[in-house]
Design an enzyme around this catalytic site. Sequence first.
Site, mmCIF file in Angstrom:
data_model
loop_
_atom_site.group_PDB
_atom_site.id
_atom_site.type_symbol
_atom_site.label_atom_id
_atom_site.label_comp_id
_atom_site.label_asym_id
_atom_site.label_seq_id
_atom_site.Cartn_x
_atom_site.Cartn_y
_atom_site.Cartn_z
ATOM 1 N N THR A 102 -6.788 5.916 16.353
ATOM 2 C CA THR A 102 -7.312 6.312 15.052
ATOM 3 C C THR A 102 -8.131 7.589 15.161
ATOM 4 O O THR A 102 -8.008 8.501 14.337
ATOM 5 C CB THR A 102 -8.170 5.181 14.462
ATOM 6 O OG1 THR A 102 -7.366 3.999 14.323
ATOM 7 C CG2 THR A 102 -8.735 5.584 13.106
ATOM 8 N N TRP B 211 -13.721 8.512 4.381
ATOM 9 C CA TRP B 211 -14.158 7.510 5.356
ATOM 10 C C TRP B 211 -14.161 8.081 6.778
ATOM 11 O O TRP B 211 -13.438 9.037 7.076
ATOM 12 C CB TRP B 211 -13.310 6.246 5.271
ATOM 13 C CG TRP B 211 -11.832 6.395 5.485
ATOM 14 C CD1 TRP B 211 -10.901 6.776 4.574
ATOM 15 C CD2 TRP B 211 -11.112 6.120 6.697
ATOM 16 N NE1 TRP B 211 -9.636 6.759 5.120
ATOM 17 C CE2 TRP B 211 -9.743 6.355 6.433
ATOM 18 C CE3 TRP B 211 -11.486 5.677 7.970
ATOM 19 C CZ2 TRP B 211 -8.749 6.179 7.390
ATOM 20 C CZ3 TRP B 211 -10.494 5.500 8.927
ATOM 21 C CH2 TRP B 211 -9.151 5.755 8.631
ATOM 22 N N GLU C 238 -2.989 10.655 2.493
ATOM 23 C CA GLU C 238 -4.179 10.763 3.335
ATOM 24 C C GLU C 238 -4.271 12.150 3.944
ATOM 25 O O GLU C 238 -3.252 12.783 4.240
ATOM 26 C CB GLU C 238 -4.157 9.708 4.445
ATOM 27 C CG GLU C 238 -4.362 8.295 3.929
ATOM 28 C CD GLU C 238 -4.498 7.291 5.049
ATOM 29 O OE1 GLU C 238 -5.559 6.655 5.164
ATOM 30 O OE2 GLU C 238 -3.535 7.135 5.822
ATOM 31 N N GLU D 123 0.836 -1.205 0.000
ATOM 32 C CA GLU D 123 0.000 0.000 0.000
ATOM 33 C C GLU D 123 0.871 1.256 0.000
ATOM 34 O O GLU D 123 1.902 1.306 0.660
ATOM 35 C CB GLU D 123 -0.901 -0.005 1.243
ATOM 36 C CG GLU D 123 -1.822 1.193 1.380
ATOM 37 C CD GLU D 123 -2.693 1.107 2.627
ATOM 38 O OE1 GLU D 123 -3.309 2.138 2.987
ATOM 39 O OE2 GLU D 123 -2.774 0.027 3.249
#
Length: 348
Positions: A246, A235, A143, A139
């Site tokens: 998070t 998201w 972001e 990946e």
Amino acid sequence: SLCPSATPCCSEYGFCGSGSDYCRGGCNALWSHTLTSCEPEPICQSATYDFTSSNASSLVLGNSTGFNNNASAYAWTLDKGNVAWSAEGLGMILTEANGGTRLSTTRYVDFGTITARIKTGRWAGVVTAFITMSDVKDEIDWEFPGAATTQGQTNYYWLGVANYSATNGQTTSGLTDTYDNFHDFTIDWQPNTLQWLVDGSVVRTVNKSDTLKTDAQGTRYEYPSTPSRVQISIWPAGISSSAEGTVEWAGGMINWNDPDYLATNNSFVAYVQSVQVTCSSYTQPAPGALSYVFTGNDSTGVPQVGMSNESFVQSSTSGARGGGSGVGAGRAVGAAALLVAAAGLFSL
């Protein structure tokens, strides 16, 4: 353990099953029943996707359930969520009910340069993302978490592993407001270097040589090296089901009463104007090659990939597939040694 023969394909979410929803994009060949359980990955084609054009909506398959993997028919799949079209381009929508929106390319990139022209969100707990993701969890990320609209974060993972002690993640500051202004964010992913750019200027470089690791399994490069789909998304990180770290990273819990949310019919929206994909000159398709396939792992756990003339279009819902008739050898991705590949593969 590997998936059983009755449900041979390991989906991107780690569940075994059969049919297109398990065996195409995201199907992890290394955890499936056999390396040939997953559908072949459609090979890279350079293209520019203009989401402001009059026919932009035809690029996106709005319901990918049962999709037969025909990358010649659609360039993108809407994997979840909702989109809206406007003069700004493709609007990716987050609501309290939909859990966010994600789109993926139907074709894979095996090294290349990808640029997305994006306006991000600006709300605590909401993340806008532009990434590459391989079926075995290599990946590369751009972001944009929370309300930090003058920053972007870059990161990379090898087989799903983020080595935080090696500072794989990094923040780029000093951007003009990413909510009010479109910016060109680029991932330039080549066999020996990985660069992130903003509006054409390099802001970060990782060299493959710096990712060399030695442990009990042997010596290997922990560098993203497997064919990947391009994904764009919005998201919700700031929700009660997210880990505390998070939520903190994303700037806190989402305020579903935010004026922006209420003003846009109970929606947070991030816009993508265009995505440009340029396949790397280092991995140009061999004559007749249609797809990428996995051939196994080397002794240190590094996946092996080759090109095949096998069609990527799924001909049935069983999840089984036939073999290609090409010749040649595959390559050991991220490792120094080459593996002699199975029949039906082209050199990479």
